[in-house]
Design a protein around this motif. Structure first.
Motif, PDB file in Angstrom:
ATOM      1  N   ASN A   1      34.688  38.150  41.755  1.00 15.66           N
ATOM      2  CA  ASN A   1      34.322  38.589  40.417  1.00 15.66           C
ATOM      3  C   ASN A   1      32.912  38.133  40.106  1.00 15.66           C
ATOM      4  O   ASN A   1      32.567  36.973  40.343  1.00 15.66           O
TER       5      ASN A   1
ATOM      6  N   GLY B 288      35.664  48.387  35.450  1.00 13.09           N
ATOM      7  CA  GLY B 288      34.682  47.552  36.133  1.00 13.09           C
ATOM      8  C   GLY B 288      33.954  48.328  37.216  1.00 13.09           C
ATOM      9  O   GLY B 288      34.341  49.422  37.588  1.00 13.09           O
TER      10      GLY B 288
ATOM     11  N   THR C 124      33.052  43.629  38.845  1.00 13.43           N
ATOM     12  CA  THR C 124      32.664  43.156  37.515  1.00 13.43           C
ATOM     13  C   THR C 124      33.812  43.141  36.514  1.00 13.43           C
ATOM     14  O   THR C 124      33.647  42.648  35.408  1.00 13.43           O
TER      15      THR C 124
ATOM     16  N   SER D 184      38.137  42.698  35.318  1.00 12.93           N
ATOM     17  CA  SER D 184      39.235  41.735  35.433  1.00 12.93           C
ATOM     18  C   SER D 184      40.551  42.487  35.658  1.00 12.93           C
ATOM     19  O   SER D 184      40.645  43.701  35.435  1.00 12.93           O
ATOM     20  N   LEU D 185      41.560  41.758  36.065  1.00 18.02           N
ATOM     21  CA  LEU D 185      42.893  42.335  36.220  1.00 18.02           C
ATOM     22  C   LEU D 185      43.386  42.905  34.893  1.00 18.02           C
ATOM     23  O   LEU D 185      43.928  44.014  34.843  1.00 18.02           O
ATOM     24  N   GLU D 186      43.171  42.173  33.821  1.00 15.05           N
ATOM     25  CA  GLU D 186      43.630  42.626  32.511  1.00 15.05           C
ATOM     26  C   GLU D 186      42.972  43.949  32.117  1.00 15.05           C
ATOM     27  O   GLU D 186      43.633  44.850  31.608  1.00 15.05           O
ATOM     28  N   GLU D 187      41.657  44.058  32.354  1.00 15.15           N
ATOM     29  CA  GLU D 187      40.951  45.302  32.031  1.00 15.15           C
ATOM     30  C   GLU D 187      41.491  46.468  32.861  1.00 15.15           C
ATOM     31  O   GLU D 187      41.704  47.571  32.341  1.00 15.15           O
TER      32      GLU D 187
END
Length: 136
Positions: A73, A104, A121, A123-126
């Motif tokens: 990341n 990302g 760039t 995240s897993l949540e995004e």
């Protein structure tokens, strides 16, 4: 629950791959087997933030290219700097997979030994939020 202790990559040329870790990722070399070898091959250890990465030299290994990869990341503000360092190391940036807007951006590249790296760039949540929005 287990956690990652370290990641080991087998490489043909220890010095060349060491320079790639240092120059592209900013990894800090913390150990080199040099004259005394404790493992199955000459090795070097690095820290990338708090991640322990080991490189072991075996000039006989030929790895095929595959999509198996490790993703790191990075902030989007550093994307172009990484792109520049990868090119300066003489490595080719690969075409990435198609993406849903907002999950990302990524840079993919193979090292000198066909290990695939991704600099991402998001995240897993995004990603899950974007994927779930297409399932409603």
């Amino acid at each position: 629950m287990p956690s990652i202790s370290h990641i080991t990559f087998i490489v043909k040329n220890l010095e060349r791959s060491s320079n790639m870790l240092k120059n592209v990722f900013g990894a800090k070399e913390i150990y080199s087997s040099e004259a005394i070898q404790f493992s199955v091959h000459p090795e070097k250890f690095f820290l990338l933030d708090s991640l322990w990465i080991a490189l072991m030299e075996d000039p006989t290994v030929d790895l095929p290219k595959s999509y198996n990869h490790i993703a790191f990341n990075i902030p989007i503000s550093e994307l172009e700097g990484y792109r520049s360092r990868i090119k300066k190391a003489g490595l080719k940036i690969e075409k990435g997979r198609s993406r849903i807007t907002g999950e990302g951006e990524s840079i993919y590249f193979y090292d000198y030994d066909n290990h695939l790296f991704e600099l991402h760039t998001g995240s897993l949540e995004e990603r899950l939020t974007k994927y779930n929005s297409y399932q409603d």
